[in-house]
Design a protein around this motif. Structure first.
Motif, mmCIF file in Angstrom:
data_model
loop_
_atom_site.group_PDB
_atom_site.id
_atom_site.type_symbol
_atom_site.label_atom_id
_atom_site.label_comp_id
_atom_site.label_asym_id
_atom_site.label_seq_id
_atom_site.Cartn_x
_atom_site.Cartn_y
_atom_site.Cartn_z
ATOM 1 N N THR A 165 -25.549 -47.651 -68.982
ATOM 2 C CA THR A 165 -25.366 -46.213 -68.734
ATOM 3 C C THR A 165 -24.659 -45.980 -67.397
ATOM 4 O OG1 THR A 165 -27.344 -45.695 -70.005
ATOM 5 C CG2 THR A 165 -26.552 -44.004 -68.479
ATOM 6 N N LEU A 166 -25.092 -46.702 -66.361
ATOM 7 C CA LEU A 166 -24.438 -46.578 -65.060
ATOM 8 C C LEU A 166 -23.004 -47.059 -65.119
ATOM 9 C CD1 LEU A 166 -27.306 -47.745 -62.666
ATOM 10 C CD2 LEU A 166 -26.406 -45.421 -62.911
ATOM 11 N N ALA A 167 -22.769 -48.159 -65.855
ATOM 12 C CA ALA A 167 -21.410 -48.709 -65.935
ATOM 13 C C ALA A 167 -20.456 -47.757 -66.629
ATOM 14 C CB ALA A 167 -21.445 -50.055 -66.657
ATOM 15 N N ASN A 168 -20.919 -46.909 -67.509
ATOM 16 C CA ASN A 168 -20.060 -45.961 -68.231
ATOM 17 C C ASN A 168 -19.972 -44.601 -67.532
ATOM 18 O OD1 ASN A 168 -19.438 -47.748 -70.325
ATOM 19 N ND2 ASN A 168 -21.342 -47.241 -71.422
ATOM 20 N N SER A 169 -20.700 -44.458 -66.405
ATOM 21 C CA SER A 169 -20.697 -43.167 -65.698
ATOM 22 C C SER A 169 -19.348 -42.954 -64.976
ATOM 23 C CB SER A 169 -21.835 -43.127 -64.687
ATOM 24 O OG SER A 169 -21.735 -41.964 -63.885
ATOM 25 N N PRO A 170 -18.661 -41.834 -65.205
ATOM 26 C CA PRO A 170 -17.394 -41.545 -64.491
ATOM 27 C C PRO A 170 -17.589 -41.487 -62.980
ATOM 28 C CG PRO A 170 -17.668 -40.098 -66.378
ATOM 29 C CD PRO A 170 -18.954 -40.812 -66.193
ATOM 30 N N LEU A 223 -16.154 -46.261 -57.017
ATOM 31 C CA LEU A 223 -15.650 -47.598 -56.659
ATOM 32 C C LEU A 223 -14.262 -47.554 -56.033
ATOM 33 C CD1 LEU A 223 -16.851 -49.742 -59.700
ATOM 34 C CD2 LEU A 223 -17.606 -49.917 -57.318
ATOM 35 N N SER A 224 -13.605 -46.388 -56.192
ATOM 36 C CA SER A 224 -12.271 -46.266 -55.581
ATOM 37 C C SER A 224 -12.367 -45.819 -54.125
ATOM 38 C CB SER A 224 -11.399 -45.280 -56.380
ATOM 39 O OG SER A 224 -12.018 -43.990 -56.380
ATOM 40 N N GLU A 225 -13.571 -45.507 -53.682
ATOM 41 C CA GLU A 225 -13.791 -45.068 -52.314
ATOM 42 C C GLU A 225 -14.296 -46.228 -51.476
ATOM 43 O OE1 GLU A 225 -16.600 -41.963 -52.794
ATOM 44 O OE2 GLU A 225 -15.209 -40.591 -53.835
ATOM 45 N N PRO A 226 -14.324 -46.073 -50.142
ATOM 46 C CA PRO A 226 -14.867 -47.136 -49.287
ATOM 47 C C PRO A 226 -16.365 -47.289 -49.532
ATOM 48 C CG PRO A 226 -13.498 -45.625 -48.008
ATOM 49 C CD PRO A 226 -13.658 -45.009 -49.351
ATOM 50 N N PRO A 227 -16.930 -48.485 -49.324
ATOM 51 C CA PRO A 227 -18.359 -48.726 -49.596
ATOM 52 C C PRO A 227 -19.284 -47.851 -48.771
ATOM 53 C CG PRO A 227 -17.176 -50.812 -49.376
ATOM 54 C CD PRO A 227 -16.203 -49.726 -48.960
ATOM 55 N N ASP A 228 -18.897 -47.559 -47.498
ATOM 56 C CA ASP A 228 -19.835 -46.828 -46.666
ATOM 57 C C ASP A 228 -19.673 -45.317 -46.779
ATOM 58 O OD1 ASP A 228 -17.339 -46.989 -45.597
ATOM 59 O OD2 ASP A 228 -17.999 -47.267 -43.515
ATOM 60 N N HIS A 229 -18.644 -44.845 -47.498
ATOM 61 C CA HIS A 229 -18.478 -43.420 -47.734
ATOM 62 C C HIS A 229 -18.113 -43.223 -49.198
ATOM 63 C CE1 HIS A 229 -17.815 -43.722 -43.336
ATOM 64 N NE2 HIS A 229 -18.370 -42.468 -43.302
ATOM 65 N N ASN A 230 -19.200 -43.259 -50.090
ATOM 66 C CA ASN A 230 -18.952 -43.095 -51.541
ATOM 67 C C ASN A 230 -20.104 -42.298 -52.142
ATOM 68 O OD1 ASN A 230 -20.985 -45.068 -52.971
ATOM 69 N ND2 ASN A 230 -20.153 -46.212 -51.206
ATOM 70 N N SER A 231 -19.916 -41.913 -53.382
ATOM 71 C CA SER A 231 -20.913 -41.075 -54.088
ATOM 72 C C SER A 231 -21.840 -41.894 -54.994
ATOM 73 C CB SER A 231 -20.183 -40.009 -54.921
ATOM 74 O OG SER A 231 -19.299 -40.632 -55.861
ATOM 75 N N PRO A 280 -20.621 -55.534 -66.559
ATOM 76 C CA PRO A 280 -19.302 -55.205 -65.970
ATOM 77 C C PRO A 280 -18.987 -53.714 -66.077
ATOM 78 C CG PRO A 280 -19.169 -57.066 -67.491
ATOM 79 C CD PRO A 280 -20.499 -56.437 -67.681
ATOM 80 N N ILE A 281 -18.163 -53.220 -65.110
ATOM 81 C CA ILE A 281 -17.683 -51.838 -65.123
ATOM 82 C C ILE A 281 -16.179 -51.874 -65.373
ATOM 83 C CG2 ILE A 281 -17.505 -49.676 -63.812
ATOM 84 C CD1 ILE A 281 -19.833 -50.652 -62.094
ATOM 85 N N TYR A 282 -15.721 -51.069 -66.334
ATOM 86 C CA TYR A 282 -14.307 -51.013 -66.677
ATOM 87 C C TYR A 282 -13.798 -49.604 -66.448
ATOM 88 C CZ TYR A 282 -15.159 -55.485 -69.041
ATOM 89 O OH TYR A 282 -15.506 -56.779 -69.318
ATOM 90 N N ASN A 283 -12.509 -49.533 -66.009
ATOM 91 C CA ASN A 283 -11.886 -48.214 -65.845
ATOM 92 C C ASN A 283 -11.324 -47.742 -67.167
ATOM 93 O OD1 ASN A 283 -9.566 -49.719 -66.219
ATOM 94 N ND2 ASN A 283 -8.976 -49.697 -64.041
#
Length: 539
Positions: free
Chosen positions: A62-67, A73-81, A151-154
């Motif tokens: 469920t988490l892997a399919n979450s938009p 994941l396109s944001e920096p690790p220390d400033h992400n949602s 795995p998470i896929y775009n």
């Protein structure tokens, strides 16, 4: 040592039926419950672990399919949602952690915010970085846990990261222990039901066995078998369907010939017909005479009842031939005693005559009287003993001669009669039975004519004894001469007609013959021939 007594070992007391049944059934129940518990626990453990794993994979997918996760994941690790989303899922599902990493293994979320931006610890991440879901049990920064990797896929189906969901092993063990207590409760409930069942079973068994213990039943069975085999009466028992369930040794000897010892040999015999009759009617039958396998049996048959329902029947019987032989012997003994009593009185009278002649000093008369008495003795008793070497037969005939004399009928033994003694008691008994019946029938036949004569001839030759009994009575009508040997035929009234039947039966059982010739109003003559186990002896 002298004075010391050696104690004998006491026999071990047999275990009670209640104790034996309780131990046996308890051991079976406990063994089954342990096996069931072990099987149930293994299955519950597998099912619990499988359920935890499926739950973890479902959350991870469920988490892997979450938009939002893909966008984060396109944001920096220390400033992400991603961190708020992962923390909410972790708390809502009771997870140890929910971690998202990029393709370099850098954490984008973690329960410890200070670890965000650092690399994930553990080689079990590598298969997931290659696009394969996997599961492992490992110890990371936090406690040991069941870890699943997805795995998470775009949108272009390119892998951009991995979702790691961890569930504490302690929580898994808590769920397994909860299931274990359920299994223990089931086992305890089953054990209580089993104990109650054992208690009921023991009570039912005790009631069925009349409160007897197994060793007591065994002892009673052995005593019963010994009793059944020791009694001389034949015993046969059948069940409600007429099947033979018990037959003792005496019954086998009476009913079965050595050539046909099988039980089915008498399935259609009158004896079993009598048993079937009692089964159908439920009414006892007493003192019934039944012909079976060439024997005349005296039977008593009673039904076996259980709650007023016929569940079987038992018959006891014995060969009436034996009873008749005993009666003949008793008659012979009575006649012999009567003859001795008569001779005793006669002897006392003669002593008184001798004493009187002595007082009168009539020695010439005394001498003549003694000589005459001795001559009469030789004529009556001495001649009989000289011709009949068997004491039993001689005593029997002496009694019959005196009985005939009392009835006014002469019973004479032919001068040419001569038979040796015989060690075979059966042959002697048969001869007594035959002669007794023939002589008694002759006496009865001539009872109304006041006087008459019965002639008796006994002769032995080459292992056979031949006898003739003749009388000058009324004779036998031609239309009855073939029926006189039939059981129940008699001209003397009811409950008669057995003597000649038994006489011929016993004679033929020895391999002999019994026949009759008669001319009404002139004579009746019976001829008997039986084997005689003795060599002819000289006078």
């Amino acid at each position: 040592m002298r004075g010391m007594q050696q104690t004998q070992p006491q026999p071990k007391r047999p275990m009670k039926l209640s104790t034996l049944v309780t131990l046996m059934v308890c051991s079976v129940i406990i063994s089954v419950l342990l096996v069931v518990y072990a099987f149930y626990f293994v299955q519950i453990t597998k099912a619990t672990r499988s359920g935890v794993e499926d739950t973890a994979f479902a959350i991870a997918r469920t988490l892997a399919n979450s938009p939002d996760i893909k966008r984060g994941l396109s944001e920096p690790p220390d400033h992400n949602s991603i961190q708020p989303i992962a923390s909410a899922v972790q708390q809502h599902n009771g997870l140890l952690y929910a971690v998202v990493t990029n393709m370099d293994g850098v954490r984008y979320s973690h329960p410890n915010a200070h670890l965000i931006g650092q690399h994930f610890i553990g080689t079990d991440l590598q298969p997931a970085l290659k696009g394969k879901e996997n599961l492992s049990i490992n110890h990371g920064v936090l406690a040991e846990a069941v870890r699943v990797f997805t795995p998470i896929y775009n949108d272009r189906q390119q892998q951009i990261g991995v979702v790691i969901v961890g569930i504490s092993l302690q929580k898994v063990d808590e769920q397994i222990n909860a299931a274990r207590w359920n299994a223990i409760g089931f086992v305890l409930f089953s054990a209580i039901v089993g104990v109650l069942g054992i208690w009921g079973l023991v009570r039912v068994l005790k009631n069925i066995l009349f409160g007897l213990e197994p060793h007591e039943i065994s002892s009673l069975f052995e005593q019963r078998q010994a009793m059944l085999q020791s009694i001389r009466e034949g015993v046969i028992a059948v069940d409600a369907k007429g099947r033979v369930t018990l037959i003792n040794q005496a019954a086998r000897q009476i009913l079965f010939s050595p050539q046909a010892p099988a039980l089915g040999a008498v399935q259609h015999a009158p004896l079993l017909s009598s048993l079937k009759e009692v089964l159908d009617s439920g009414t006892p039958v007493e003192n019934r005479e039944i012909g079976c396998n060439g024997r005349l049996l005296l039977c008593n048959t009673v039904p076996v009842l259980n709650n007023r329902r016929v569940i079987g029947a038992i018959t006891t019987f014995r060969d009436k031939t034996e009873i008749s032989q005993l009666m003949q012997r008793m008659d012979g003994l009575v006649n012999y005693v009567d003859a001795l009593r008569s001779h005793s009185h006669e002897f006392m009278n003669k002593l008184h005559v001798i004493l009187g002649l002595l007082h009168m000093k009539r020695y010439d008369k005394l001498e003549g009287y003694i000589l005459q008495t001795a001559q009469n003795y030789q004529t009556d008793i001495g001649t009989l003993q000289h011709k009949i070497k068997s004491p039993i037969i001689a005593g029997f005939l002496l009694g019959k001669i005196n009985r005939a004399s009392d009835a006014g009928i002469a019973l004479t033994l032919a001068d040419e009669s001569l038979i040796p003694d015989n060690p075979n008691e059966e042959q002697v008994a048969v001869l007594v039975t035959v002669l007794g019946n023939l002589i008694e029938n002759a006496l009865d036949a001539m009872a109304d004519q006041g006087e008459g004569e019965i002639g008796l001839l006994l002769h032995y030759q080459n292992g056979w004894l031949s006898g003739e009994v003749s009388d000058d009575g009324p004779g036998i009508a031609a239309n009855r001469i073939d029926a006189i040997f039939n059981k129940g035929f008699s001209t003397k009234g009811e409950n008669r007609g057995v003597g000649l039947f038994l006489a011929r039966q016993q004679t033929e059982n020895l391999g002999g013959t019994l026949s009759v010739e008669s001319e009404p109003g002139v004579f009746t003559q019976f001829f008997v021939q039986i084997p005689w186990d003795s060599e002819r002896t000289s006078a």
